[in-house]
Design a protein around this motif. Structure first.
Motif, PDB file in Angstrom:
ATOM      1  N   TYR A  20      23.736  -1.510 -27.869  1.00 19.61           N
ATOM      2  CA  TYR A  20      23.386  -1.776 -29.002  1.00 19.61           C
ATOM      3  C   TYR A  20      24.541  -2.086 -29.770  1.00 19.61           C
ATOM      4  O   TYR A  20      24.431  -2.547 -31.035  1.00 19.61           O
ATOM      5  N   ASN A  21      25.795  -1.975 -29.298  1.00 16.79           N
ATOM      6  CA  ASN A  21      26.911  -2.196 -30.055  1.00 16.79           C
ATOM      7  C   ASN A  21      27.181  -1.588 -31.406  1.00 16.79           C
ATOM      8  O   ASN A  21      27.629  -2.292 -32.121  1.00 16.79           O
ATOM      9  N   ILE A  22      26.776  -0.498 -31.492  1.00 19.85           N
ATOM     10  CA  ILE A  22      26.634   0.328 -32.534  1.00 19.85           C
ATOM     11  C   ILE A  22      28.078   1.213 -32.925  1.00 19.85           C
ATOM     12  O   ILE A  22      28.684   1.345 -33.754  1.00 19.85           O
ATOM     13  N   ILE A  23      28.427   1.910 -31.811  1.00 15.94           N
ATOM     14  CA  ILE A  23      29.734   2.676 -31.880  1.00 15.94           C
ATOM     15  C   ILE A  23      30.796   1.954 -32.339  1.00 15.94           C
ATOM     16  O   ILE A  23      31.266   0.987 -32.127  1.00 15.94           O
ATOM     17  N   ASP A  24      31.739   2.712 -33.462  1.00 17.19           N
ATOM     18  CA  ASP A  24      32.724   2.113 -33.884  1.00 17.19           C
ATOM     19  C   ASP A  24      32.587   0.970 -34.758  1.00 17.19           C
ATOM     20  O   ASP A  24      33.531   0.173 -34.874  1.00 17.19           O
ATOM     21  N   ASN A 119      14.679   5.043 -28.195  1.00 11.37           N
ATOM     22  CA  ASN A 119      14.007   3.604 -28.080  1.00 11.37           C
ATOM     23  C   ASN A 119      12.729   3.463 -27.229  1.00 11.37           C
ATOM     24  O   ASN A 119      12.347   4.340 -26.816  1.00 11.37           O
ATOM     25  N   LYS A 120      12.344   2.194 -27.329  1.00  9.88           N
ATOM     26  CA  LYS A 120      10.933   1.896 -26.669  1.00  9.88           C
ATOM     27  C   LYS A 120      11.232   2.010 -24.991  1.00  9.88           C
ATOM     28  O   LYS A 120      10.363   2.351 -24.483  1.00  9.88           O
ATOM     29  N   SER A 121      12.493   2.350 -24.563  1.00 10.21           N
ATOM     30  CA  SER A 121      12.564   2.722 -23.111  1.00 10.21           C
ATOM     31  C   SER A 121      12.397   4.016 -23.047  1.00 10.21           C
ATOM     32  O   SER A 121      12.508   4.534 -21.687  1.00 10.21           O
ATOM     33  N   LYS A 147      11.216  12.510 -39.525  1.00 16.09           N
ATOM     34  CA  LYS A 147      10.728  11.999 -38.426  1.00 16.09           C
ATOM     35  C   LYS A 147      10.610  10.473 -38.683  1.00 16.09           C
ATOM     36  O   LYS A 147      11.088   9.492 -37.944  1.00 16.09           O
ATOM     37  N   THR A 148       9.763  10.177 -39.695  1.00 15.67           N
ATOM     38  CA  THR A 148       9.544   8.773 -40.167  1.00 15.67           C
ATOM     39  C   THR A 148      11.026   7.890 -40.254  1.00 15.67           C
ATOM     40  O   THR A 148      11.035   6.873 -39.915  1.00 15.67           O
ATOM     41  N   LEU A 149      11.920   8.805 -40.910  1.00  7.89           N
ATOM     42  CA  LEU A 149      13.177   8.085 -41.242  1.00  7.89           C
ATOM     43  C   LEU A 149      13.942   7.580 -39.633  1.00  7.89           C
ATOM     44  O   LEU A 149      14.675   6.953 -39.627  1.00  7.89           O
ATOM     45  N   VAL A 154      15.627   3.560 -35.708  1.00  7.01           N
ATOM     46  CA  VAL A 154      15.525   2.880 -34.403  1.00  7.01           C
ATOM     47  C   VAL A 154      15.242   1.564 -34.420  1.00  7.01           C
ATOM     48  O   VAL A 154      15.435   0.415 -33.849  1.00  7.01           O
ATOM     49  N   ASN A 155      14.399   1.312 -35.561  1.00  3.91           N
ATOM     50  CA  ASN A 155      14.139  -0.306 -36.011  1.00  3.91           C
ATOM     51  C   ASN A 155      15.342  -1.015 -36.265  1.00  3.91           C
ATOM     52  O   ASN A 155      15.212  -2.145 -36.034  1.00  3.91           O
TER      53      ASN A 155
END
Length: 393
Positions: A20-24, A119-121, A147-149, A154-155
């Motif tokens: 996901y290339n999210i970290i940092d 995630n979906k997996s 939970k909804t948030l 994830v979206n």
């Protein structure tokens, strides 16, 4: 203090996190809106969106906290991702797993609630979580909301991943296109010179041996000329196709249709050609692109015309939001079953006419028209002619 265990699928989970290339990465408003909303709904001073790396808990978004990460072995979120549902610690000071946790002493943390980001997996990437400095509980509405948030987080992760993948594919396609353009230019340059020599030598051979060559020999030379001309058209067409987009960079300007047509007439001048048009002032258009489009369409109109007097008419009409041009000829026409494919690259119309074409010119025209915000269409009748109409913004 009890450090959190690793999930059973930790190796695969870390691969998923990395994808996901999210970290940092830098803060983003879309994530910050969600943490602010979580804090407001739960009436707490701190809310985080976290991602669990190998040995740290990275905060993608933080509300009410200055830290950007904590060691994973002291993180509440490390415990939360081991759960399938919301993980709540109402009073950390009374919990054997957390009572001596450094976060309690250093950050004065007492309450925690975290929802795994799945995630979906099925991999748990991190959490959306809230903290308070005092013991407390969440009501059913607050639990449902957080939970909804979490689903929305994830979206966002998935959307960002798709965008990153699309950008990667786009960059690869642009690189390949640049390489193909360079290859086409190089090959075209290397081929055009020997082709020109063949054409010149053939003409010279015919001229110097006009009375010495048999009819068959003259026919063979004519075949050579036709073949080299077709090959030259392919080369010129490929060069134009891969450089046509450069025309789109030209600035829009006010032009007279006459100035464009006169330029075309200089190239397609012939005794049996009549080029008709009504002059018009056209505002804010890409002259270079329009000239190339009309040049190609006029060239086609004349090439596929066996009439003793070839006629091409160019019309222009100002629409509400577009400019409309039509190129009308009295040529051989196009079979109805061929009309849908004539704009596809390398697709040619089957006919008994000497000029077979390359199938590149009309594809180039369609490419330019669509990138100028318009559409192109054709109507035709065999032995009576064709009308190509296009619009541009």
């Amino acid at each position: 203090m009890k450090s959190p265990n690793f999930p059973n699928n930790e190796a695969e989970r870390l691969i998923a996190v990395k994808s996901y290339n999210i970290i940092d990465t830098l803060p983003e408003r879309d994530y910050d809106n969600l943490t602010e909303l979580a804090a407001t709904i739960c009436d707490v001073p701190i809310a985080l969106i976290t991602v669990l790396d190998k040995d740290r808990n990275y905060f993608k978004s933080r509300y009410g906290m200055t830290l950007t990460e904590t060691p994973r072995n002291v993180s509440f979120c490390g415990h939360a991702i081991l759960e399938d549902d919301i993980f709540i610690i109402e009073d950390a000071s009374k919990d054997d797993r957390f009572f001596d946790n450094p976060l309690i002493n250093e950050q004065n943390i007492s309450f925690y609630a975290g929802v795994p980001l799945i995630n979906k997996s099925g991999f748990k990437l991190g959490t959306i979580c809230v903290y308070d400095f005092k013991p407390r509980k969440l009501n059913a509405s607050q639990i449902k909301a957080i939970k909804t948030l979490g689903q929305q987080v994830v979206n966002l992760f998935e959307l960002q991943k798709r965008n990153d993948n699309l950008n990667t594919v786009k960059a690869e396609l642009e690189q390949r296109n640049d390489q193909l353009k360079s290859f086409a230019s190089l090959v075209s340059h290397d081929l055009k010179s020997p082709l020109s020599n063949i054409i010149s030598l053939t003409d010279l051979l015919k001229e110097e041996n006009q009375n010495n060559l048999s009819e068959d020999s003259l026919q063979y030379l004519e075949y050579i000329e036709d073949s080299t001309t077709i090959l030259k058209d392919y080369i010129d067409g490929m060069l134009l196709y891969y450089t046509a987009n450069e025309l789109l960079n030209s600035k829009k300007e006010d032009i007279e249709l006459k100035s464009v047509i006169e330029g075309i007439k200089q190239i397609h001048v012939a005794n049996n050609v009549k080029l008709l048009y009504d002059n018009a002032l056209i505002y804010k258009v890409n002259k270079a692109a329009i000239t190339q489009i009309l040049m190609n369409l006029v060239d086609n109109a004349l090439k596929y015309n066996n009439k003793p007097n070839r006629i091409v008419e160019i019309t222009y009409k100002q629409l509400d939001s577009h400019h409309k041009f039509s190129v009308i000829d009295n040529g051989i026409g196009i079979p109805e079953n061929e009309l849908e494919q004539i704009f596809e690259i390398f697709k040619t119309v089957k006919n008994n006419f000497r000029n077979t074409g390359t199938g590149i010119g009309l594809s180039t025209v369609k490419n330019l028209v669509e990138k100028l915000g318009g559409k192109i269409s054709v109507v035709s009748e065999l032995e009576k002619g064709s009308t190509f109409s296009f619009t541009i913004a």
